[in-house]
Design a protein around this motif. Structure first.
Motif, PDB file in Angstrom:
ATOM      1  N   ARG A 145      39.670  52.950  18.542  1.00 27.33           N
ATOM      2  CA  ARG A 145      40.315  52.786  17.158  1.00 27.33           C
ATOM      3  C   ARG A 145      38.972  52.495  16.289  1.00 27.33           C
ATOM      4  N   GLN A 146      38.797  52.962  15.085  1.00 24.50           N
ATOM      5  CA  GLN A 146      37.609  52.865  14.263  1.00 24.50           C
ATOM      6  C   GLN A 146      38.334  52.490  12.879  1.00 24.50           C
ATOM      7  N   TYR A 147      38.346  51.173  12.942  1.00 20.63           N
ATOM      8  CA  TYR A 147      38.935  50.540  11.537  1.00 20.63           C
ATOM      9  C   TYR A 147      37.983  50.451  10.620  1.00 20.63           C
ATOM     10  N   SER A 148      38.146  50.705   9.341  1.00 24.39           N
ATOM     11  CA  SER A 148      37.153  50.610   8.335  1.00 24.39           C
ATOM     12  C   SER A 148      37.360  49.402   7.456  1.00 24.39           C
ATOM     13  N   VAL A 149      36.546  49.457   6.358  1.00 23.93           N
ATOM     14  CA  VAL A 149      36.916  48.492   5.366  1.00 23.93           C
ATOM     15  C   VAL A 149      38.077  48.163   4.877  1.00 23.93           C
ATOM     16  N   LEU A 150      38.514  49.526   4.524  1.00 24.43           N
ATOM     17  CA  LEU A 150      39.993  49.567   4.109  1.00 24.43           C
ATOM     18  C   LEU A 150      41.096  48.791   4.828  1.00 24.43           C
TER      19      LEU A 150
END
Length: 254
Positions: free
Chosen positions: A42-47
């Motif tokens: 998974r690639q979690y962003s600042v959002l």
């Protein structure tokens, strides 16, 4: 410069929660869809980090009223409708403030009673079913309050039935109002024991603070310090509003 991505453990560490909490947020629809890298991670962003922060603020216990309202707040934010999320946040703040007003009014009612002011227009003594009808409560509630030590009801010497008079009705009105406003039976008992000992000066405080020397005898729950909890919940509601406002600034197109 490439986009910075976070791992599940990064979000969990930032919020001080278990990684399973982040996974639960994803499964519950509290986060926007999470892309995966070529390695499948998974690639979690600042959002996603800010959405998780909002979920953690809004959904952790305790909270006032129906949790569904807070769930909808978080889901709207996850779906990009931050305006609707802000509307839910202000509705929740108003709800907390109403509960706080009720609690404050109950404490003023308590102080009036403790000052010796008459609460009932001297009703004639009643048996338990009449008393329950007079107070609009159930017989079981009256028995439960007596069983938990909140009051002692005198008995009719001829048949040993309970007889509720003016003193009992005044005490019962205080108990009923405090219960309806969220105070626990333990907190109310603690306050009434202080009142019965002749100390009527700090009854408000006694509803919130267990005696330190007996702290090990009490299971301190939210309702055992309800007014203080409402103040904390109001502060958290403000933090929820601030978090949504921050998200609107960071993600204006969201």
């Amino acid at each position: 410069m490439g986009t910075t991505f976070f791992r599940t453990s990064d979000l969990a560490k930032e919020l001080g929660v278990h990684v399973n909490t982040i996974r639960l947020y994803e499964a519950s629809g509290f986060l926007a869809p999470i892309p995966r890298g070529t390695n499948g991670y998974r690639q979690y962003s600042v959002l996603h980090l800010e959405q998780a922060r909002l979920a953690w603020l809004a959904l952790r216990w305790p909270y006032v009223g129906d949790k569904h309202q807070l769930v909808m707040l978080v889901k709207n934010a996850a779906n990009g409708d931050l305006g609707m999320a802000m509307e839910f946040a202000y509705q929740y703040l108003a709800q907390v403030r109403v509960e706080r007003t009720y609690a404050e009014s109950a404490l003023e009612f308590l102080e009036r009673w403790a000052a010796g002011r008459t609460m009932d227009a001297s009703p004639h003594p009643m048996h338990i079913r009449q008393a329950a009808l007079h107070l609009n409560v159930s017989v079981d509630m009256l028995r439960n309050w007596e069983r938990n030590g909140l009051l002692t009801v005198p008995r009719d010497p001829t048949n040993h039935y309970r007889l509720y008079g003016g003193a009992e009705f005044g005490r019962l009105r205080v108990i009923r109002m405090l219960v309806k406003c969220g105070f626990s039976l333990m907190a109310i008992l603690r306050m009434l024991q202080q009142f019965d000992s002749g100390n009527t000066k700090s009854l408000r405080e006694s509803l919130s603070i267990p005696p330190e020397e007996n702290a090990d005898k009490f299971i301190v729950a939210t309702a055992d310090h309800w007014l203080a909890s409402l103040l904390e919940l109001e502060q958290r509601a403000q933090e929820i509003i601030e978090q949504i406002g921050r998200m609107i600034e960071i993600f204006p197109a969201g």
